[in-house]
Design a protein around this motif. Structure first.
Motif, PDB file in Angstrom:
ATOM      1  N   SER A 162      76.520 -15.216  26.469  1.00  0.00           N
ATOM      2  CA  SER A 162      75.459 -14.479  27.147  1.00  0.00           C
ATOM      3  C   SER A 162      74.199 -14.592  26.296  1.00  0.00           C
ATOM      4  O   SER A 162      74.252 -15.005  25.130  1.00  0.00           O
ATOM      5  N   PHE A 163      73.071 -14.201  26.883  1.00  0.00           N
ATOM      6  CA  PHE A 163      71.805 -14.200  26.159  1.00  0.00           C
ATOM      7  C   PHE A 163      71.112 -12.858  26.391  1.00  0.00           C
ATOM      8  O   PHE A 163      70.981 -12.420  27.538  1.00  0.00           O
ATOM      9  N   LEU A 164      70.663 -12.225  25.310  1.00  0.00           N
ATOM     10  CA  LEU A 164      69.922 -10.977  25.401  1.00  0.00           C
ATOM     11  C   LEU A 164      68.463 -11.262  25.066  1.00  0.00           C
ATOM     12  O   LEU A 164      68.148 -11.787  23.986  1.00  0.00           O
ATOM     13  N   ILE A 165      67.572 -10.927  26.001  1.00  0.00           N
ATOM     14  CA  ILE A 165      66.140 -11.196  25.857  1.00  0.00           C
ATOM     15  C   ILE A 165      65.440  -9.880  25.568  1.00  0.00           C
ATOM     16  O   ILE A 165      65.553  -8.911  26.327  1.00  0.00           O
ATOM     17  N   ARG A 166      64.671  -9.858  24.459  1.00  0.00           N
ATOM     18  CA  ARG A 166      63.955  -8.644  24.057  1.00  0.00           C
ATOM     19  C   ARG A 166      62.501  -8.976  23.718  1.00  0.00           C
ATOM     20  O   ARG A 166      62.186 -10.105  23.375  1.00  0.00           O
ATOM     21  N   GLY A 167      61.649  -7.966  23.837  1.00  0.00           N
ATOM     22  CA  GLY A 167      60.279  -8.122  23.384  1.00  0.00           C
ATOM     23  C   GLY A 167      59.232  -8.047  24.476  1.00  0.00           C
ATOM     24  O   GLY A 167      58.041  -8.153  24.204  1.00  0.00           O
ATOM     25  N   ASP A 168      59.659  -7.847  25.721  1.00  0.00           N
ATOM     26  CA  ASP A 168      58.700  -7.783  26.831  1.00  0.00           C
ATOM     27  C   ASP A 168      58.744  -6.439  27.555  1.00  0.00           C
ATOM     28  O   ASP A 168      58.284  -6.326  28.690  1.00  0.00           O
ATOM     29  N   GLY A 169      59.298  -5.432  26.897  1.00  0.00           N
ATOM     30  CA  GLY A 169      59.422  -4.122  27.540  1.00  0.00           C
ATOM     31  C   GLY A 169      60.697  -3.950  28.325  1.00  0.00           C
ATOM     32  O   GLY A 169      60.948  -2.875  28.877  1.00  0.00           O
ATOM     33  N   HIS A 170      61.508  -5.004  28.389  1.00  0.00           N
ATOM     34  CA  HIS A 170      62.808  -4.946  29.055  1.00  0.00           C
ATOM     35  C   HIS A 170      63.895  -5.343  28.063  1.00  0.00           C
ATOM     36  O   HIS A 170      63.636  -5.956  27.029  1.00  0.00           O
ATOM     37  N   LEU A 171      65.124  -4.998  28.406  1.00  0.00           N
ATOM     38  CA  LEU A 171      66.303  -5.516  27.722  1.00  0.00           C
ATOM     39  C   LEU A 171      67.102  -6.260  28.786  1.00  0.00           C
ATOM     40  O   LEU A 171      67.757  -5.640  29.629  1.00  0.00           O
ATOM     41  N   THR A 172      66.984  -7.573  28.762  1.00  0.00           N
ATOM     42  CA  THR A 172      67.529  -8.422  29.823  1.00  0.00           C
ATOM     43  C   THR A 172      68.727  -9.187  29.301  1.00  0.00           C
ATOM     44  O   THR A 172      68.632  -9.920  28.306  1.00  0.00           O
ATOM     45  N   LEU A 173      69.860  -9.031  29.973  1.00  0.00           N
ATOM     46  CA  LEU A 173      71.084  -9.727  29.602  1.00  0.00           C
ATOM     47  C   LEU A 173      71.390 -10.784  30.658  1.00  0.00           C
ATOM     48  O   LEU A 173      71.483 -10.474  31.849  1.00  0.00           O
ATOM     49  N   VAL A 174      71.536 -12.022  30.221  1.00  0.00           N
ATOM     50  CA  VAL A 174      71.901 -13.114  31.118  1.00  0.00           C
ATOM     51  C   VAL A 174      73.400 -13.340  31.012  1.00  0.00           C
ATOM     52  O   VAL A 174      73.908 -13.815  29.992  1.00  0.00           O
ATOM     53  N   ASP A 175      74.121 -12.957  32.058  1.00  0.00           N
ATOM     54  CA  ASP A 175      75.574 -13.034  32.175  1.00  0.00           C
ATOM     55  C   ASP A 175      76.260 -12.031  31.246  1.00  0.00           C
ATOM     56  O   ASP A 175      75.705 -11.626  30.217  1.00  0.00           O
ATOM     57  N   THR A 176      77.494 -11.642  31.632  1.00  0.00           N
ATOM     58  CA  THR A 176      78.163 -10.549  30.922  1.00  0.00           C
ATOM     59  C   THR A 176      79.505 -10.956  30.329  1.00  0.00           C
ATOM     60  O   THR A 176      80.364 -10.111  30.094  1.00  0.00           O
ATOM     61  N   GLY A 177      79.676 -12.245  30.077  1.00  0.00           N
ATOM     62  CA  GLY A 177      80.837 -12.693  29.320  1.00  0.00           C
ATOM     63  C   GLY A 177      82.143 -12.659  30.083  1.00  0.00           C
ATOM     64  O   GLY A 177      82.186 -12.488  31.298  1.00  0.00           O
ATOM     65  N   TYR A 178      83.228 -12.821  29.323  1.00  0.00           N
ATOM     66  CA  TYR A 178      84.578 -12.907  29.902  1.00  0.00           C
ATOM     67  C   TYR A 178      85.177 -11.525  30.110  1.00  0.00           C
ATOM     68  O   TYR A 178      86.038 -11.327  30.967  1.00  0.00           O
ATOM     69  N   ILE A 208      71.159 -10.432  34.649  1.00  0.00           N
ATOM     70  CA  ILE A 208      71.050 -11.595  35.525  1.00  0.00           C
ATOM     71  C   ILE A 208      72.401 -12.294  35.554  1.00  0.00           C
ATOM     72  O   ILE A 208      72.990 -12.567  34.497  1.00  0.00           O
ATOM     73  N   HIS A 209      72.884 -12.580  36.741  1.00  0.00           N
ATOM     74  CA  HIS A 209      74.089 -13.396  36.870  1.00  0.00           C
ATOM     75  C   HIS A 209      73.684 -14.791  37.326  1.00  0.00           C
ATOM     76  O   HIS A 209      73.134 -14.957  38.421  1.00  0.00           O
ATOM     77  N   THR A 210      73.970 -15.786  36.490  1.00  0.00           N
ATOM     78  CA  THR A 210      73.728 -17.154  36.926  1.00  0.00           C
ATOM     79  C   THR A 210      74.643 -17.500  38.091  1.00  0.00           C
ATOM     80  O   THR A 210      74.256 -18.263  38.978  1.00  0.00           O
ATOM     81  N   HIS A 211      75.832 -16.921  38.079  1.00  0.00           N
ATOM     82  CA  HIS A 211      76.780 -17.050  39.194  1.00  0.00           C
ATOM     83  C   HIS A 211      77.878 -16.025  38.948  1.00  0.00           C
ATOM     84  O   HIS A 211      77.842 -15.300  37.946  1.00  0.00           O
ATOM     85  N   LEU A 212      78.849 -15.973  39.849  1.00  0.00           N
ATOM     86  CA  LEU A 212      79.793 -14.853  39.808  1.00  0.00           C
ATOM     87  C   LEU A 212      81.201 -15.222  39.377  1.00  0.00           C
ATOM     88  O   LEU A 212      82.143 -14.473  39.639  1.00  0.00           O
ATOM     89  N   HIS A 213      81.385 -16.346  38.696  1.00  0.00           N
ATOM     90  CA  HIS A 213      82.685 -16.614  38.086  1.00  0.00           C
ATOM     91  C   HIS A 213      82.997 -15.530  37.058  1.00  0.00           C
ATOM     92  O   HIS A 213      82.107 -14.974  36.414  1.00  0.00           O
ATOM     93  N   MET A 214      84.290 -15.287  36.873  1.00  0.00           N
ATOM     94  CA  MET A 214      84.697 -14.161  36.043  1.00  0.00           C
ATOM     95  C   MET A 214      84.212 -14.274  34.600  1.00  0.00           C
ATOM     96  O   MET A 214      83.916 -13.249  33.961  1.00  0.00           O
ATOM     97  N   ASP A 215      84.113 -15.489  34.068  1.00  0.00           N
ATOM     98  CA  ASP A 215      83.696 -15.611  32.679  1.00  0.00           C
ATOM     99  C   ASP A 215      82.192 -15.388  32.500  1.00  0.00           C
ATOM    100  O   ASP A 215      81.676 -15.483  31.385  1.00  0.00           O
ATOM    101  N   HIS A 216      81.507 -15.044  33.593  1.00  0.00           N
ATOM    102  CA  HIS A 216      80.092 -14.679  33.529  1.00  0.00           C
ATOM    103  C   HIS A 216      79.841 -13.256  34.034  1.00  0.00           C
ATOM    104  O   HIS A 216      78.712 -12.782  33.996  1.00  0.00           O
ATOM    105  N   THR A 217      80.894 -12.595  34.510  1.00  0.00           N
ATOM    106  CA  THR A 217      80.771 -11.232  35.047  1.00  0.00           C
ATOM    107  C   THR A 217      81.769 -10.270  34.401  1.00  0.00           C
ATOM    108  O   THR A 217      81.918  -9.133  34.841  1.00  0.00           O
ATOM    109  N   GLY A 218      82.444 -10.725  33.345  1.00  0.00           N
ATOM    110  CA  GLY A 218      83.593  -9.996  32.822  1.00  0.00           C
ATOM    111  C   GLY A 218      83.317  -8.581  32.373  1.00  0.00           C
ATOM    112  O   GLY A 218      84.134  -7.675  32.576  1.00  0.00           O
ATOM    113  N   TRP A 219      82.139  -8.358  31.750  1.00  0.00           N
ATOM    114  CA  TRP A 219      81.829  -7.021  31.260  1.00  0.00           C
ATOM    115  C   TRP A 219      81.013  -6.198  32.243  1.00  0.00           C
ATOM    116  O   TRP A 219      80.449  -5.167  31.867  1.00  0.00           O
ATOM    117  N   ASN A 220      80.956  -6.625  33.499  1.00  0.00           N
ATOM    118  CA  ASN A 220      80.369  -5.727  34.505  1.00  0.00           C
ATOM    119  C   ASN A 220      81.108  -4.401  34.523  1.00  0.00           C
ATOM    120  O   ASN A 220      80.504  -3.340  34.723  1.00  0.00           O
TER     121      ASN A 220
END
Length: 281
Positions: free
Chosen positions: A58-74, A107-119
């Motif tokens: 996953s990627f965590l983006i900081r510094g623009d007033g948001h905390l944006t996580l791209v995908d949530t792992g396995y 942000i979910h790039t897609h909904l496979h489980m290894d990208h949505t696991g920690w939802n």
């Protein structure tokens, strides 16, 4: 440990590459119907069975007033599978001084489980891990996995289990086409791996980052767009999406990374005679 967490900057933004599992594995499934001698030579191994570093990232983006996580792992299943470093994404977020409850964009790039696991958190009766976030998913992607079109897809049950509670909580924001999530983060449609797959463009102070999602599982996919993983649903569309991303990366002189690239893998795509070349940074 560098294979589990490492940060870098894009303009005024801090980007943390975070792993939810970093196994060594063989890659033959990502080069479907490609001559093994050809792809192993390109990857730099001697046998299709040779394990190489892999990542569920996953990627965590900081510094623009948001905390944006791209995908949530396995998610917690990675612990049960004894994946090295598996199921540690929330802890790695906390190590950065951020609580999962602080995340306001997922942000979910897609909904496979290894990208949505920690939802959801299996250990807390499927409670939402990021209860204060808005989850951005392409409309085409959400509709595919939650409707009858995916009934015969063996990955559908897990996808529905992970995204269903988020839908029920009213936290989903669906997108169509290219979509600005925030001032610095844009979703780029790159279908093929799944029907509504997106990649992510991050821009700040004239610098750019492309987060590939599963448009590429290895940097060599950005050179050979026709080398396609067996799991990709539309192989021709995947190849077109890779070509699109390669052109975009060249045009923006963008840094490129992917969730399945071992941490920390950053590179640029260079246009060469007859195609493109990955240049590691």
């Amino acid at each position: 440990m560098s294979r589990l967490s490492q940060s870098f900057t894009i303009g005024g933004l801090d980007i943390a590459a975070l792993s939810d599992g970093a196994p060594d594995r063989e890659l033959s499934g990502f080069f479907h119907e490609v001559d093994p001698d050809e792809w192993t030579r390109a990857v730099g191994i001697t046998s299709p069975d040779d394990p190489v570093p892999f990542n569920f990232g996953s990627f965590l983006i900081r510094g623009d007033g948001h905390l944006t996580l791209v995908d949530t792992g396995y998610g917690p299943p990675a612990r049960e599978m004894e994946v090295p470093g598996g199921a540690g994404l929330p802890d790695r977020i906390r190590e950065l001084g951020v609580s999962p409850e602080d995340i306001d964009i997922v942000i979910h790039t897609h909904l496979h489980m290894d990208h949505t696991g920690w939802n959801i958190d299996d250990d807390r009766n499927d409670a939402l891990t990021f209860p204060n976030a808005t989850f951005y998913v392409a409309r085409t992607e959400l509709e595919y996995w939650t409707r009858s079109a995916a009934d015969d897809n063996p990955l559908a049950e897990a996808a529905r289990h992970r995204i269903g509670p988020v839908v029920e909580a009213g936290l989903i924001e669906t997108t169509d086409g290219e979509h600005d999530v925030s001032e610095h983060v844009t979703l780029i449609p790159t279908p093929g791996h799944t029907p509504g797959h997106v990649s992510v463009m991050v821009a700040s102070q004239g610098e750019h980052l492309v987060i590939l999602g599963d448009a590429a599982h290895h940097p060599v996919h950005l050179e050979r767009h026709d080398w396609v993983p067996g799991v990709d649903l539309d192989k021709a569309e995947t190849s077109r999406s890779r070509a699109k991303l390669a052109r975009l990366a060249v045009e923006r002189d963008a840094v490129v990374s992917g969730g399945h690239f071992p941490i920390l893998s950053l590179g640029k795509v260079r246009e060469v005679e007859g195609g493109y070349r990955w240049e590691a940074l």
